[in-house]
Each structure stands twice: as C-alpha cells, then as structure tokens.
Write a protein that holds these residues in place. Structure first.
Motif, PDB file in Angstrom:
ATOM      1  N   VAL A 159      -3.627   3.443   0.967  1.00 42.34           N
ATOM      2  CA  VAL A 159      -2.936   2.379   0.232  1.00 42.34           C
ATOM      3  C   VAL A 159      -3.687   1.062   0.390  1.00 42.34           C
ATOM      4  CG1 VAL A 159      -0.657   3.464   0.447  1.00 42.34           C
ATOM      5  CG2 VAL A 159      -1.413   1.817   2.180  1.00 42.34           C
ATOM      6  N   LEU A 160      -3.508   0.189  -0.600  1.00 44.77           N
ATOM      7  CA  LEU A 160      -4.018  -1.173  -0.567  1.00 44.77           C
ATOM      8  C   LEU A 160      -2.849  -2.124  -0.444  1.00 44.77           C
ATOM      9  CD1 LEU A 160      -6.523  -1.005  -3.577  1.00 44.77           C
ATOM     10  CD2 LEU A 160      -7.071  -0.695  -1.148  1.00 44.77           C
ATOM     11  N   ARG A 161      -3.074  -3.267   0.191  1.00 45.08           N
ATOM     12  CA  ARG A 161      -2.043  -4.294   0.245  1.00 45.08           C
ATOM     13  C   ARG A 161      -2.356  -5.373  -0.791  1.00 45.08           C
ATOM     14  NH1 ARG A 161       1.720  -4.899   3.958  1.00 45.08           N
ATOM     15  NH2 ARG A 161       0.584  -3.814   5.624  1.00 45.08           N
ATOM     16  N   ARG A 162      -1.400  -5.624  -1.680  1.00 46.68           N
ATOM     17  CA  ARG A 162      -1.578  -6.648  -2.707  1.00 46.68           C
ATOM     18  C   ARG A 162      -1.421  -8.045  -2.104  1.00 46.68           C
ATOM     19  NH1 ARG A 162       2.442  -3.259  -5.968  1.00 46.68           N
ATOM     20  NH2 ARG A 162       1.277  -2.201  -7.619  1.00 46.68           N
ATOM     21  N   ASP A 163      -1.760  -9.054  -2.915  1.00 45.60           N
ATOM     22  CA  ASP A 163      -1.670 -10.437  -2.452  1.00 45.60           C
ATOM     23  C   ASP A 163      -0.250 -10.833  -2.077  1.00 45.60           C
ATOM     24  OD1 ASP A 163      -4.373 -10.735  -2.818  1.00 45.60           O
ATOM     25  OD2 ASP A 163      -4.184 -11.638  -4.820  1.00 45.60           O
ATOM     26  N   ASP A 164       0.751 -10.195  -2.717  1.00 41.31           N
ATOM     27  CA  ASP A 164       2.147 -10.541  -2.417  1.00 41.31           C
ATOM     28  C   ASP A 164       2.714  -9.748  -1.245  1.00 41.31           C
ATOM     29  OD1 ASP A 164       2.469  -8.018  -3.467  1.00 41.31           O
ATOM     30  OD2 ASP A 164       3.766  -8.619  -5.141  1.00 41.31           O
ATOM     31  N   GLY A 165       1.849  -8.929  -0.588  1.00 43.82           N
ATOM     32  CA  GLY A 165       2.287  -8.155   0.565  1.00 43.82           C
ATOM     33  C   GLY A 165       2.748  -6.749   0.244  1.00 43.82           C
ATOM     34  N   SER A 166       2.972  -6.450  -1.023  1.00 42.20           N
ATOM     35  CA  SER A 166       3.374  -5.095  -1.407  1.00 42.20           C
ATOM     36  C   SER A 166       2.180  -4.151  -1.322  1.00 42.20           C
ATOM     37  CB  SER A 166       3.952  -5.086  -2.821  1.00 42.20           C
ATOM     38  OG  SER A 166       2.963  -5.478  -3.760  1.00 42.20           O
ATOM     39  N   MET A 167       2.456  -2.842  -1.306  1.00 40.63           N
ATOM     40  CA  MET A 167       1.388  -1.849  -1.182  1.00 40.63           C
ATOM     41  C   MET A 167       1.377  -0.918  -2.379  1.00 40.63           C
ATOM     42  SD  MET A 167       1.324  -0.898   2.887  1.00 40.63           S
ATOM     43  CE  MET A 167       3.022  -0.361   2.938  1.00 40.63           C
ATOM     44  N   ILE A 168       0.197  -0.373  -2.660  1.00 43.22           N
ATOM     45  CA  ILE A 168       0.043   0.590  -3.742  1.00 43.22           C
ATOM     46  C   ILE A 168      -1.050   1.571  -3.359  1.00 43.22           C
ATOM     47  CG2 ILE A 168      -1.646  -0.826  -5.002  1.00 43.22           C
ATOM     48  CD1 ILE A 168      -0.096   0.277  -7.569  1.00 43.22           C
ATOM     49  N   GLY A 169      -0.911   2.819  -3.807  1.00 44.74           N
ATOM     50  CA  GLY A 169      -1.885   3.847  -3.476  1.00 44.74           C
ATOM     51  C   GLY A 169      -3.202   3.638  -4.200  1.00 44.74           C
ATOM     52  N   VAL A 170      -4.261   4.280  -3.653  1.00 45.02           N
ATOM     53  CA  VAL A 170      -5.592   4.165  -4.239  1.00 45.02           C
ATOM     54  C   VAL A 170      -6.257   5.537  -4.210  1.00 45.02           C
ATOM     55  CG1 VAL A 170      -6.656   3.552  -2.018  1.00 45.02           C
ATOM     56  CG2 VAL A 170      -7.761   2.845  -4.156  1.00 45.02           C
ATOM     57  N   GLU A 171      -7.152   5.787  -5.163  1.00 47.83           N
ATOM     58  CA  GLU A 171      -7.847   7.070  -5.272  1.00 47.83           C
ATOM     59  C   GLU A 171      -8.882   7.226  -4.161  1.00 47.83           C
ATOM     60  OE1 GLU A 171      -7.616   9.763  -7.280  1.00 47.83           O
ATOM     61  OE2 GLU A 171      -7.715   9.183  -9.380  1.00 47.83           O
ATOM     62  N   ALA A 172      -8.545   7.998  -3.139  1.00 47.04           N
ATOM     63  CA  ALA A 172      -9.456   8.224  -2.011  1.00 47.04           C
ATOM     64  C   ALA A 172      -8.858   9.304  -1.117  1.00 47.04           C
ATOM     65  CB  ALA A 172      -9.665   6.940  -1.205  1.00 47.04           C
ATOM     66  N   VAL A 173      -9.667   9.818  -0.208  1.00 47.01           N
ATOM     67  CA  VAL A 173      -9.208  10.698   0.867  1.00 47.01           C
ATOM     68  C   VAL A 173      -9.850  10.180   2.153  1.00 47.01           C
ATOM     69  CG1 VAL A 173      -9.184  13.026   1.829  1.00 47.01           C
ATOM     70  CG2 VAL A 173      -8.951  12.710  -0.639  1.00 47.01           C
ATOM     71  N   ILE A 174      -9.022   9.656   3.060  1.00 52.31           N
ATOM     72  CA  ILE A 174      -9.533   9.047   4.293  1.00 52.31           C
ATOM     73  C   ILE A 174      -9.912  10.144   5.289  1.00 52.31           C
ATOM     74  CG2 ILE A 174      -9.047   7.350   6.086  1.00 52.31           C
ATOM     75  CD1 ILE A 174      -6.753   6.331   4.310  1.00 52.31           C
ATOM     76  N   ASP A 175     -10.938   9.887   6.076  1.00 48.52           N
ATOM     77  CA  ASP A 175     -11.350  10.862   7.084  1.00 48.52           C
ATOM     78  C   ASP A 175     -10.251  11.041   8.131  1.00 48.52           C
ATOM     79  OD1 ASP A 175     -13.559  12.489   8.416  1.00 48.52           O
ATOM     80  OD2 ASP A 175     -13.015  11.092  10.002  1.00 48.52           O
ATOM     81  N   LYS A 176      -9.830  12.265   8.296  1.00 45.76           N
ATOM     82  CA  LYS A 176      -8.724  12.574   9.208  1.00 45.76           C
ATOM     83  C   LYS A 176      -9.052  12.245  10.664  1.00 45.76           C
ATOM     84  CE  LYS A 176      -9.151  16.401  10.634  1.00 45.76           C
ATOM     85  NZ  LYS A 176     -10.028  16.987  11.681  1.00 45.76           N
TER      86      LYS A 176
END
Length: 301
Positions: A190-207
């Motif tokens: 997820v990314l954090r927006r400027d207003d503090g809210s979060m939204i998902g992003v296209e990726a797979v993080i290393d476990k």
C-alpha cells in the motif's frame, strides 16, 4: 522465545508440482507439524509465508477477463493471504490438537511510490516456462520475464517494505497468546496518500524482507527463514559445495548468492541479526533444530 517463521513459497509448493489445492495442502500439512514442534517447545510463534506461485496463478486466471476487469496485484495478494493462511491455520490447529487459538490476519505493508523497484521488476511470480513459451506469453500480456534456474518466469516490482500499519492488531493478538499467521506473501503493498489515507499498489513485496521487519518491530528473539534447502552452501552446485553452519554478518556480505534464491533470505537474516536476534535459514522440516542451532545456517552479529 518469540519466533517469527517465514515459510518459502517453494517449501509450500515444490518446484515442478501442479498448482493444485491438494498439492499445497499436503506440503502445508508437513509444515504444520514442524511449526507445531516450535509451539510445543514453549515458544510463541508468528508465521509468514510466500505467495509467488499462487499470486501468479491468480493473475493468469484473471487474464480470462477483459483487461479493465482483472484484479490488480495488491488485491490478488490479499486473496493469497486468505487462501494460504486458511490452510496453514487449519493444518496447524489440527497438528496442535486444537488446544490453542490460531488466526490469520490480512496485513498491509507500506511502500514508497518512488521506490526504484517499480521501474526494475525482479520478483518471480507464477509458473515456470521454457523460454519460447515465456516470451510468447510476455508479448501477449505485456509481462516482463527473467530466467529462473533453467526456466523462465514473469517478474513484477518488489519495493522495499517501510512499515506495517497493522502492528497494533498484531500485538493485540500476540498479547492474547494467539499463534498468528500474518504478512503472507510479503503483505498487501500500500501507499500512503498526502491526506494520510492508504491505497493498494501493483507489486509483490519480498516476504523475507517483510519478515525481518516484522521480527524487528515485534522485538522477536528469532527469525527462521524456512525453505526446501537444508542450509546455505559455499560453492553451491559445484563438487566442492559444503553447507555453512554459522555465518557472521560480515562473512555473509562476501557470499555471492543469486538474487532470486538465497540472496534475499541471507539479506533478511543479516538485517535481523544486526538487531541482536537469532537468524536461521534451512529446511522447513528442520525448524526446531534450526532454532536450536543443530541444523541449517545461523547468521549472527
């Protein structure tokens, strides 16, 4: 001790096995017996797991829909957390005789929108193909591909994990002595927006990177990175190959390991060991023995 045990995707689904529910359950049943040994030895346990084969399979299934109807990787990652977590939870409850609570938590992990990984995908997902078929699929679907051993696979962005917004919930569950399964597949990026809210992003993080971050934030005593190989080897693949039982962080930095195999595990083990914890790498079936330093490779400060 508080132990974070990270189950590698290849330990849950062996290379060459079909991507079926039965094959995964059979492997997870073996894993659950090994993890239950840790709990029965008196340790508290947090479990993470990989999802590379599974998230790639879901992406392939999604290709049957119109392009604007396919689900993004963050949503597919959440689906795999639920799917794999459910089977681990059930098999671990069975292995422990249902004598303690086990729970699966969908876990968000914060990444940076400017992470260079978004321009240089390296994370393997999905099945393996021969080069010709991989190139054909890549051309048709707009994938990027890379060589994985003697085969080829799709690769996707794998940004660095920065924070775990769900730490308060994780700690609440641990305070109630729950055996917890979380941050599966590296968590939901997820990314954090400027207003503090979060939204998902296209990726797979290393476990493994997320597991080290989680272990550090929890103040865990040990991080186990469990896979289908019994240890890190010096001169792996050569006649002179030999297992390494103990590595200092400095020694680990001198090893040349492939980025798509033991490289991320050793990096994560070293990162956690720097904080003073115990890091162990080895075969899933040897989990308790690795914790006791009688199997696998220990990485120490």
């Amino acid at each position: 001790m508080l132990v974070v045990a990270a189950l590698g995707g290849n330990a849950l689904l062996r290379r060459g096995e079909p991507l079926t529910a039965d094959a995964q359950r059979a492997n997870i049943k073996v894993a659950a017996q090994s993890l239950a040994d840790i709990v029965r030895a008196g340790h508290r346990l947090v479990i993470t797991h990989g999802n590379g084969p599974q998230v790639g399979l879901l992406a392939l299934q999604g290709a049957a829909y119109k392009p604007d109807e396919a689900y993004p990787l963050d949503v597919l990652g959440a689906e795999t957390e639920g799917m794999i977590g459910y089977i681990i939870e059930q098999e671990l409850e069975n292995a422990l005789g249902h004598d303690r609570p086990v729970a699966t938590l969908l876990t968000q992990v914060l990444v940076d929108k400017d992470d260079p990984a978004f321009n240089a995908p390296t994370k393997f997902v999905g099945p393996v193909y021969d080069k010709e078929e991989a190139e054909t699929r890549a051309d048709a679907a707009g994938w990027q591909i890379a060589q994985d051993g003697d085969k080829w696979r799709r690769v996707v962005p794998s940004p660095k994990p920065l924070d775990i917004p769900d730490m308060r919930v994780i700690q609440l569950l641990l305070d109630q002595n729950v055996v917890l399964i979380c941050a599966g597949g590296g968590g939901i990026p997820v990314l954090r927006r400027d207003d503090g809210s979060m939204i998902g992003v296209e990726a797979v993080i290393d476990k493994d990177a997320v597991s080290a971050l989680l272990a550090q934030k929890l103040g865990a005593n040990a991080l186990l990175l469990l896979t289908d190989v019994d240890a890190i080897y010096r001169d792996f693949g050569k006649e002179t190959a030999e297992p390494i039982h103990t590595l200092t962080i400095a020694e680990a930095d001198t090893l040349d390991l492939p980025a798509g195999s033991m490289g991320p595990k050793l990096a994560a083990a070293g990162h956690f060991a720097e904080s003073g914890g115990i890091s162990g790498i080895g075969k899933l079936e040897d989990a308790l023995a690795i914790l006791q330093h009688t199997a696998g490779t220990s990485v120490v400060r």
